[in-house]
Design a protein around this motif. Structure first.
Motif, PDB file in Angstrom:
ATOM      1  N   ILE A 256       8.898  11.600  -9.733  1.00 34.28           N
ATOM      2  CA  ILE A 256       9.882  10.674  -9.185  1.00 34.28           C
ATOM      3  C   ILE A 256      10.348   9.762 -10.315  1.00 34.28           C
ATOM      4  N   SER A 257      11.571   9.299 -10.255  1.00 36.89           N
ATOM      5  CA  SER A 257      12.038   8.366 -11.293  1.00 36.89           C
ATOM      6  C   SER A 257      11.593   6.961 -10.931  1.00 36.89           C
ATOM      7  N   ASP A 258      11.615   6.076 -11.910  1.00 34.87           N
ATOM      8  CA  ASP A 258      11.440   4.686 -11.552  1.00 34.87           C
ATOM      9  C   ASP A 258      12.764   4.179 -10.968  1.00 34.87           C
ATOM     10  N   TYR A 259      12.710   2.993 -10.475  1.00 29.96           N
ATOM     11  CA  TYR A 259      13.745   2.397  -9.632  1.00 29.96           C
ATOM     12  C   TYR A 259      15.109   2.315 -10.354  1.00 29.96           C
ATOM     13  N   GLY A 260      15.995   3.269 -10.055  1.00 29.04           N
ATOM     14  CA  GLY A 260      17.324   3.240 -10.651  1.00 29.04           C
ATOM     15  C   GLY A 260      17.387   3.841 -12.045  1.00 29.04           C
ATOM     16  N   ILE A 288      12.566  13.502  -7.405  1.00 30.70           N
ATOM     17  CA  ILE A 288      13.149  12.456  -6.534  1.00 30.70           C
ATOM     18  C   ILE A 288      13.805  11.399  -7.416  1.00 30.70           C
ATOM     19  N   GLU A 289      15.053  11.115  -7.102  1.00 26.80           N
ATOM     20  CA  GLU A 289      15.770  10.010  -7.748  1.00 26.80           C
ATOM     21  C   GLU A 289      15.568   8.774  -6.898  1.00 26.80           C
ATOM     22  N   MET A 290      14.890   7.773  -7.454  1.00 28.33           N
ATOM     23  CA  MET A 290      14.639   6.543  -6.713  1.00 28.33           C
ATOM     24  C   MET A 290      15.764   5.554  -6.969  1.00 28.33           C
ATOM     25  N   ALA A 291      16.378   5.108  -5.850  1.00 25.24           N
ATOM     26  CA  ALA A 291      17.247   3.936  -5.847  1.00 25.24           C
ATOM     27  C   ALA A 291      18.460   4.052  -6.757  1.00 25.24           C
TER      28      ALA A 291
END
Ligand code: GLC
Length: 719
Positions: A256-260, A288-291
């Motif tokens: 998952i990416s970090d936020y943005g 998963i692309e987060m935010a």
């Protein structure tokens, strides 16, 4: 479900549904809830709320009620895909234990695991399926606010801390995520989100081993980090996120990416458009692309135009569905969400007892000239901004509530059964220099025989987005301490902080310094127990305490240099000229890695090696006698270090290779042993192989990384 069934679910999805399965936004973006924990800026552009309802996972749900409501309403909308809820459960969920850097100071993996299990138990009943923890970024620069979340400056021990946390989360019933992959802790100058530049060697030797170690405990997820690494955002480093993480290490969980962070590749100047961000990310196997909205906006288009293959996207979607399947969400989509059980287990007396013990074992007694432990009959005064503060649970407090914590004043009065005089004297916040209450505090303190000054860093001044360029205790608090000192009373400093603060300006005034970090919900009771000897300090700092901010980064596993300074003095005060050092500061930290005192007193003697030469394939045993020559029973963390004296790539002066927690009654002595094999001596040699090179080695043992006994041996090829 079988994997073939999951694959059928993927095949039945439209391109848009696949993109939404790979997209994650905070649930409060579409199910508004005032009390939600916000951990970043919103950047979801013009994605419709209808679409957001179809996203496969979310984060930061404010409570179990919201989780149940959102799951129910998704079903009512005909969305039968299980909805996975993630959250930052970093050092407790509602019952908060000390911040991770403090927990690491306990050198107690069972305790760390038990606390993580408690956090998972409270979280799962409130609808959390996965925590964005452990954070195992190696840290060396106390200016960086996120050192509070880390396991400290040693790669071996920080990895052990991360492994223990994973075991605890799994035992408690939630999945977990190793972060921030990779090298985020090397932010230049300790400035948050700043550039990192890490050589291949340093990556291999220091910054990657902690993530690699965590894989031994089968974490479900990894999180890619914000930082630019060697000129590229991490998702631009396919040699790291694909070749190393997936192929060499064999990680087949979710990334998952970090936020943005996906869309931030435009800010970095690496991708010109969001569409390019989406392409780079999916080709790096980001699941998963987060935010940020680039997958939703551009994946279908990238597939339709043939720029990326649908199979590549299907691989990512399948990994997300396999995670849900591993958590049993197809059979039981509610999983553990159970509000009745939540209310039964949360903030229980048992939970409080555990986190109180965690706080007792995480505090580090930095200095004590005999002023501690306190006698109950002593006439004390509690002074300082944190003497009666409940804001001591640390950032990343999840659902923790300051009002449920125990202040130092409450803890001490509970222990003594009587009120004690108390005055704040000043604020503990940065940039609040009001001195108007200092004299009243000094006046109250003048009537005491022993002043307990509770000072340091407010919990909101560490953590994410809280780097500091000056890590001293604030000026107004230094003024308060100096004024208290003029009273010529016994003076104990109880210091709060999410990082090792610079204490050089105040250390000389203190008879004792107890470093309590951010101790959590039971902080006041734990500190009272330590001050009065109901608990005996045993914590050992996992980060070096700088003498001045200008020394940062300062860490124990450093190199000799070609001109080592023997007398560790500033050049202007007699330091060897023309040697490595400063004109105006010592090289050594004020308190070294591994330092921590006790009310017991431990002496090390008779370090002996079973042999002077170690043949490849053989083993050598080091033995030492440790005696408690004090009058109090106590726990000691015996630390074993090694130094490879001459190598094809220069080795650090010391490397922690093992430790042992031992309990010794007053007067008791134990022989402690440590086995050294060829494996213990391996590193990435100049030829790139992971091997041990023959030659001279030193083994050190002690109660910290500075004051050690030393013995030498040779690694040889033959017998
Ligand atoms: C934050 C942090 C990360 C956290 C995530 C979700 O920005 O960098 O550690 O897990 O966003 O809150």
């Amino acid at each position: 479900m079988e994997e073939k069934d999951l694959k059928q679910l993927v095949a039945a999805m439209s391109l848009e549904e696949k993109a939404l399965q790979l997209t994650q936004f905070p649930v409060y973006e579409w199910e508004g809830h005032a009390s939600a924990v916000v951990t970043g800026m919103s950047n979801y552009g013009n994605i419709s709320c209808d679409d957001l309802w179809k996203s496969g996972t979310t984060l930061n749900a404010p409570d179990g009620e919201t989780v149940l409501s959102v799951r129910r309403r998704r079903r009512e909308k005909g969305i039968d895909d299980p909805f996975l809820v993630m959250f930052d459960v970093i050092h407790g969920y509602r019952t908060i234990y000390p911040v991770p850097v403090a927990m690491a100071c306990s050198f107690h993996t069972e305790l760390i695991e038990d606390c993580a299990c408690l956090a998972a138990t409270e979280a799962k009943y409130d609808g959390v399926d996965l925590t964005f923890s452990p954070m195992v970024d190696l840290v060396r620069d106390a200016r960086w606010g996120r050192v509070m979340e880390s396991g400290g400056e040693d790669p071996y021990w920080s990895g052990e801390v991360g492994k223990a946390m994973i075991r605890g989360y799994h035992r408690g019933g939630i999945a977990c995520c190793v972060k921030h992959f990779a090298g985020y802790g090397a932010a230049e100058a300790g400035r948050e989100y700043n550039t990192t530049d890490i050589s291949e060697r340093n990556l291999r030797e220091y910054y990657l081993p902690t993530y690699r170690a965590c894989l031994e405990e089968d974490p479900e997820m990894f999180m890619s980090s914000f930082n630019l690494l060697n000129g590229k955002p991490i998702l631009g480093h396919k040699e790291i996120v694909v070749d190393l993480l997936r192929k060499e290490w064999g990680f087949d969980g979710v990334l998952i990416s970090d936020y943005g962070a996906v869309d931030e590749m435009r800010n970095h100047g690496y991708c010109a458009t969001g569409k390019e961000c989406a392409r780079v990310a999916i080709e790096s196997g980001l699941d998963i692309e987060m935010a940020s909205p680039d997958y939703v906006r551009y994946l279908p288009e990238l597939i339709r135009e043939g720029t990326i293959s649908e199979e590549k996207v299907d691989e990512c979607v399948l990994r997300v569905l396999k995670l849900k399947n591993k958590l049993g969400m197809y059979e039981a989509p509610e999983r553990y969400t159970d509000l009745k059980k939540r209310d039964e287990v949360t903030l229980s007396e048992e939970a409080r007892v555990l986190v109180r013990r965690a706080a007792e074992e995480s505090c580090v007694l930095l200095k004590n000239n005999g002023a501690l432990p306190l006698k109950e009959e002593e006439n004390i005064a509690l002074i300082g901004p944190f003497a009666d503060s409940k804001e001591i649970i640390g950032t990343w407090q999840a659902m923790g509530r300051c009002e449920e914590s125990v202040s130092v004043k409450e803890g001490v009065e509970h222990l003594l059964g009587r009120e004690v005089p108390c005055a704040g004297g000043c604020s503990g916040m940065l940039f609040s220099g009001d001195e108007s209450a200092i004299e009243d505090a000094v006046k109250l303190a003048s009537r005491a025989d022993h002043i307990i000054a509770c000072v340091g860093e407010h919990m909101s001044n560490s953590g994410e987005a809280h780097a500091r360029a000056d890590i001293r205790i604030t000026k107004v608090q230094r003024k308060l301490i100096e004024r208290l000192y003029t009273l010529r009373k016994k003076l104990t400093l109880v210091v709060f902080g999410g990082r090792p603060l610079v204490l050089s300006d105040v250390e000389k005034y203190a008879d004792a310094i107890l470093y309590v970090w951010q101790p959590g919900t039971e902080g006041g009771n734990a500190i009272a127990n330590l001050l009065y000897g109901k608990a005996v300090p045993c914590g050992k700092t996992v980060m070096s305490f700088p003498r001045s901010t200008g020394q940062c980064p300062v860490y124990y596993n450093c190199f000799a240099t070609g001109r080592p300074r023997k007398n560790d003095l500033p050049t202007m005060l007699g330091g060897d000229s023309w040697t490595t050092g400063y004109d105006d500061e010592c090289n050594s930290p004020l308190y070294p890695f591994g330092h921590g005192l006790s009310y017991a007193k431990f002496e090390y003697e008779e370090l002996r090696l079973s042999r002077e030469t170690l043949a490849r394939g053989g083993k050598l045993t080091a033995r030492v006698k440790v005696k408690n020559v004090g009058s109090v029973d106590g726990t000691e963390i015996v630390q074993w270090y090694l130094h490879d004296e001459f190598a094809s790539v220069v080795r650090p002066l010391k490397e922690l290779k093992g430790y042992e927690r031992i309990f010794l009654k007053a007067g008791e002595e134990k022989e402690i042993s440590f086995t050294i094999t060829e494996e213990t001596l391996k590193y990435y040699t100049d030829s790139g192989e992971y091997a041990a090179e023959t030659g001279a080695f030193e083994v050190f043992v002690g109660g910290n990384s500075r004051d050690c006994l030393k013995a030498g041996f040779q690694l040889v090829d033959g017998e």
